[in-house]
Design a protein around this motif. Structure first.
Motif, PDB file in Angstrom:
ATOM      1  N   ARG A 255      73.206  91.208  77.374  1.00 56.51           N
ATOM      2  CA  ARG A 255      72.193  91.894  78.186  1.00 56.51           C
ATOM      3  C   ARG A 255      72.538  93.377  78.223  1.00 56.51           C
ATOM      4  N   GLU A 257      72.621  95.867  80.112  1.00 55.77           N
ATOM      5  CA  GLU A 257      72.558  96.257  81.521  1.00 55.77           C
ATOM      6  C   GLU A 257      72.414  97.773  81.652  1.00 55.77           C
ATOM      7  N   ARG A 266      79.636  92.735  85.897  1.00 55.08           N
ATOM      8  CA  ARG A 266      78.387  93.091  85.209  1.00 55.08           C
ATOM      9  C   ARG A 266      78.728  93.677  83.855  1.00 55.08           C
ATOM     10  N   VAL A 267      78.543  92.871  82.836  1.00 54.35           N
ATOM     11  CA  VAL A 267      78.912  93.298  81.482  1.00 54.35           C
ATOM     12  C   VAL A 267      77.719  93.143  80.552  1.00 54.35           C
ATOM     13  N   GLU A 382      76.317  86.660  92.690  1.00 51.88           N
ATOM     14  CA  GLU A 382      75.822  85.430  92.068  1.00 51.88           C
ATOM     15  C   GLU A 382      76.714  85.059  90.883  1.00 51.88           C
ATOM     16  N   CYS A 383      77.207  83.836  90.875  1.00 55.62           N
ATOM     17  CA  CYS A 383      78.033  83.385  89.751  1.00 55.62           C
ATOM     18  C   CYS A 383      77.393  82.235  88.998  1.00 55.62           C
TER      19      CYS A 383
HETATM   20  N1  LIG Z   1      75.478  91.298  83.198  1.00 55.38           N
HETATM   21  C1  LIG Z   1      76.153  90.200  83.505  1.00 55.38           C
HETATM   22  N2  LIG Z   1      77.498  90.186  83.430  1.00 55.38           N
HETATM   23  C2  LIG Z   1      78.202  89.086  83.717  1.00 55.38           C
HETATM   24  N3  LIG Z   1      77.627  87.919  84.063  1.00 55.38           N
HETATM   25  C3  LIG Z   1      76.291  87.864  84.137  1.00 55.38           C
HETATM   26  C4  LIG Z   1      75.474  88.986  83.869  1.00 55.38           C
HETATM   27  N4  LIG Z   1      74.182  88.635  84.028  1.00 55.38           N
HETATM   28  C5  LIG Z   1      74.180  87.345  84.377  1.00 55.38           C
HETATM   29  N5  LIG Z   1      75.433  86.874  84.444  1.00 55.38           N
HETATM   30  C6  LIG Z   1      75.870  85.499  84.764  1.00 55.38           C
HETATM   31  O1  LIG Z   1      74.938  84.567  84.235  1.00 55.38           O
HETATM   32  C7  LIG Z   1      74.465  83.710  85.265  1.00 55.38           C
HETATM   33  C8  LIG Z   1      73.042  83.295  85.014  1.00 55.38           C
HETATM   34  O2  LIG Z   1      72.245  84.415  84.732  1.00 55.38           O
HETATM   35  P1  LIG Z   1      70.941  84.825  85.576  1.00 55.38           P
HETATM   36  O3  LIG Z   1      69.905  85.240  84.627  1.00 55.38           O
HETATM   37  O4  LIG Z   1      70.616  83.779  86.595  1.00 55.38           O
HETATM   38  O5  LIG Z   1      71.563  86.112  86.301  1.00 55.38           O
HETATM   39  P2  LIG Z   1      70.762  87.286  86.995  1.00 55.38           P
HETATM   40  O6  LIG Z   1      69.960  86.715  88.115  1.00 55.38           O
HETATM   41  O7  LIG Z   1      70.068  88.091  85.982  1.00 55.38           O
HETATM   42  O8  LIG Z   1      72.033  88.078  87.572  1.00 55.38           O
HETATM   43  P3  LIG Z   1      71.950  89.509  88.310  1.00 55.38           P
HETATM   44  O9  LIG Z   1      70.829  89.396  89.304  1.00 55.38           O
HETATM   45  O10 LIG Z   1      73.296  89.639  88.943  1.00 55.38           O
HETATM   46  O11 LIG Z   1      71.710  90.502  87.228  1.00 55.38           O
HETATM   47  C9  LIG Z   1      74.678  84.504  86.531  1.00 55.38           C
HETATM   48  O12 LIG Z   1      74.820  83.633  87.635  1.00 55.38           O
HETATM   49  C10 LIG Z   1      75.942  85.270  86.249  1.00 55.38           C
HETATM   50  O13 LIG Z   1      77.078  84.476  86.518  1.00 55.38           O
END
Ligand SMILES: Nc1ncnc2c1ncn2[C@@H]1O[C@H](COP(=O)(O)OP(=O)(O)OP(=O)(O)O)[C@@H](O)[C@H]1O
Length: 656
Positions: A255, A257, A266-267, A382-383
């Motif tokens: 992603r 970001e 957040r990676v 959120e994990c």
């Molecule tokens: N940029 C990121 N870096 C690390 N882990 C991530 C990242 N984006 C998502 N995740 C992980 O992937 C899981 C499922 O992704 P999901 O699409 O539900 O996240 P998200 O709602 O986009 O997260 P956020 O709102 O924090 O950006 C998350 O619960 C998280 O653990």
């Protein structure tokens, strides 16, 4: 002679110190910025030996807990994905975050993070002014200059309430609303004090091109889910055509970001573990629910959040489903299983909650969603996302490709009812459309009853336009196609399953687990201890020969070989540092046990065993100690039981 185990040192004696943990993780190479010697790239990290082992052990437990424990079908699908897949799934149009730009410098900021940082800092300033301790939650405390500055200014009580309410429902705002908040609360770029632009959407997918011509665009997948859905009919076939079942996949996701500043939280590239559980939309019960219904969880539901509050409820999952707080048993089942997995690997149960998504926050495909959030030094993160994606993905891919992604179930009692049935004059159709006639027939046959009714109505006064999955349109006349109402006897029920999706981000879990495991001893505040459970600890046992004396070499080799044979990962530390130093270096790596070989070992074949958290030492015959460690690592006994087997060691270390 057995003696009782000593009390475990209180790990919370010293307040958590993130800076100290960061130094440890970097120094011991749990992980580090990728491409560091080229200056690094934000949001990309490499894992070193302990980090990689820790991740591998978390993954191994995840496989045991979910894939093996529940008989899931494992997949490994490609990362590079042709663009039409994500056009159909909606990611090209909607997988985006809102960003703003600094009107003077052009610096880019994620709009919701900006609002959160600035209002959070003002609330912290208010607390400071009122003489309360400020506990500010910013994305990355290391880069303080990037966060909003806290100035001790007292706010009106009404303003405090308003800010708290905005922060409680921050995830519910869309771009224009975030723009309004920036204006209303005079939010500026905290780095420069400049105004920011209106929020615009930024798609988070990395775009690429498949093959040398540039004609086939592709994307690096931002989740593994689509790989499951596209293989649904093969998976169903593998499962003998029966529901419910689940597919599971562990793999990389990407992603782009907007401004990743929060370490592993957040990676831009990370490992996900995702489950897609397929259920009958008319029956979302789960056979395993009885086994988890008494599991207590802490829930933060959407009604509370939209009222601007963050009050949680502690409730059993059985009760939450009965009361309709959680939509169905299958969703509830997975929430309980997620909780049990996280606790098993060592996450602190007091810092784990499930937060329901508010209506606007929910992904475009979801009908209900609960995030497992874990508290850490950055706040609640959120994990694991646990979403009911309904029939969205299978339906859109089926429509687009014309490939039915459905379940066909033999009915016990045939159903007799009236139905619209398309009937073609194949000669008339073939004369006009020749080789395209087949795709037109297929497209009409794929229409549901509602769509057929519309076609019938149109055909009653003019030709109808039929669209095929590849985007072509054909004019079909009433001579070519008739829709007749007929009585049919159905022996098969055909339906698109619904999908419940638990989606884990392993990097976030790994990092927060490290935070929850970190503490320091009173007597050695400089060095940290990582109280990782044996289940996930990178190294399970450290073998420490008293010195480099040759007499110890055969014993070290024997003990290493025996641990290896038992499948226990052991490392030898035969450096010249004192034994105490060697142990404390390994406390930092989270190694739960250590065995020491000294002259008594050579003479009597005894060995001491040390437990990391208590520093308690036991002694026994070498083979008994090895057998005890093997059981400790396998989790069949705990330290108290080990102490019943091996007497305390209080002797002075033999001298070289
Ligand atoms: N940029 C990121 N870096 C690390 N882990 C991530 C990242 N984006 C998502 N995740 C992980 O992937 C899981 C499922 O992704 P999901 O699409 O539900 O996240 P998200 O709602 O986009 O997260 P956020 O709102 O924090 O950006 C998350 O619960 C998280 O653990």
């Amino acid at each position: 002679m057995a003696s009782s185990a000593p009390t475990v040192v209180n790990k919370n004696t010293h307040l958590f110190d993130k800076a100290r943990l960061d130094i440890l993780l970097n120094r011991r190479f749990f992980f580090a910025p990728a491409f560091e010697i080229y200056g690094g790239t934000a949001g990309l990290y490499d894992y070193g030996p302990p980090g990689s082992s820790l991740q591998a052990n978390i993954i191994a437990e995840w496989r045991r807990h979910f894939i093996v424990g529940e008989g899931m079908l494992e997949l490994d699908t490609t990362i590079m994905t042709p663009a039409p897949v994500f056009e159909t799934s909606g990611h090209v149009a909607r997988f985006a975050d809102w960003m703003v730009k600094d009107t003077k410098t052009g610096d880019v900021l994620r709009a919701d993070h900006l609002v959160s940082n600035v209002l959070g800092a003002r609330l912290a300033g208010d607390k400071e002014a009122r003489g309360l301790t400020a506990q500010r939650q910013i994305d990355d405390k290391k880069k303080k200059k990037k966060a909003a500055k806290v100035t001790a200014v007292q706010l009106d009580d009404g303003v405090v309430q308003e800010y708290e309410s905005v922060l409680a429902q921050l995830d519910n705002y869309d771009g224009p609303q975030l723009g309004e908040l920036c204006k209303k609360y005079a939010i500026k770029n905290p780095d420069t004090g400049n105004d920011v632009t209106e929020p615009v959407q930024f798609n988070l997918m990395f775009k690429s091109s498949i093959g040398p011509t540039g004609a086939y665009p592709g994307y690096l997948r931002p989740e593994t889910a689509q790989g499951h859905f596209l293989n649904f009919s093969r998976l169903l076939d593998f499962n003998n055509g029966k529901l419910p079942f689940a597919s599971a996949q562990i793999g990389r996701a990407f992603r782009n970001e907007i401004s990743p500043r929060a370490g592993l939280l957040r990676v831009r590239e990370f490992t996900m573990a995702e489950i897609e559980h397929y259920v009958d939309p008319e029956d979302k019960s789960h056979a395993g629910f009885v086994d988890v219904q008494d599991q207590e969880l802490v829930l933060l539901d959407r009604h509370v959040q939209v009222e601007g509050r963050i009050d949680v409820t502690r409730i059993t999952i059985g009760e939450a489903v009965r009361r309709g707080i959680v939509a169905n048993e299958t969703l509830g089942y997975f929430m309980a299983r997620i909780y049990q997995f996280l606790i098993k690997i060592g996450i602190d149960s007091n810092r784990l909650r499930f937060r329901q998504h508010m209506a606007n926050e929910m992904a475009h495909y979801a009908t209900d969603c609960w995030d497992a959030e874990i508290q850490n030094s950055s706040g609640w993160t959120e994990c694991v996302g646990c979403a009911d994606r309904a029939a969205y993905d299978l339906t859109v891919h089926s429509k687009k490709t014309g490939h039915p992604l459905v379940v066909r179930e033999a009915l016990k009692e045939p159903i007799v009812h009236e139905k619209d049935i398309p009937e073609f004059d194949k000669k008339a159709l073939g004369q006009t459309y020749r080789k395209d006639a087949g795709v037109i027939v297929k497209a009409v046959e794929a229409l549901n009853q509602e769509e057929l009714a519309t076609v019938k109505e149109t055909l009653s006064h003019r030709p109808v336009t039929i669209k095929t999955p590849d985007g072509q349109s054909f004019e079909v006349s009433p001579q070519m196609l008739k829709i007749e109402r007929k009585t049919v006897k159905e022996t098969i029920r055909e339906f698109t399953p619904n999908v419940i999706e638990p989606s884990f981000g392993l990097g976030r879990i790994l990092y927060i687990l490290l935070e929850h495991s970190f503490w320091s001893r009173e007597q050695d505040i400089e060095r940290g201890v990582l109280s990782l459970r044996p289940l996930v600890a990178p190294t399970k046992v450290l073998i420490v020969p008293l010195s480099s004396n040759e007499k110890f070499v055969p014993l070290v080799q024997e003990v290493s070989a025996k641990f290896r044979k038992a499948g226990v990962f052991a490392r030898v530390d035969d450096s010249t540092a004192t034994i105490g130093k060697r142990y404390s270096r390994n406390d930092e790596l989270g190694t739960p046990y250590g065995v020491t070989l000294d002259f008594a070992s050579v003479q009597n074949r005894t060995m001491t065993l040390r437990e990391r958290d208590t520093m308690d030492q036991r002694i026994g015959p070498i083979d008994d100690v090895i057998a005890t460690v093997v059981e400790l690592v396998q989790g069949t006994i705990d330290w108290n039981e080990a102490c019943q087997r091996l007497p305390a060691y209080d002797g002075v270390q033999a001298i070289d």
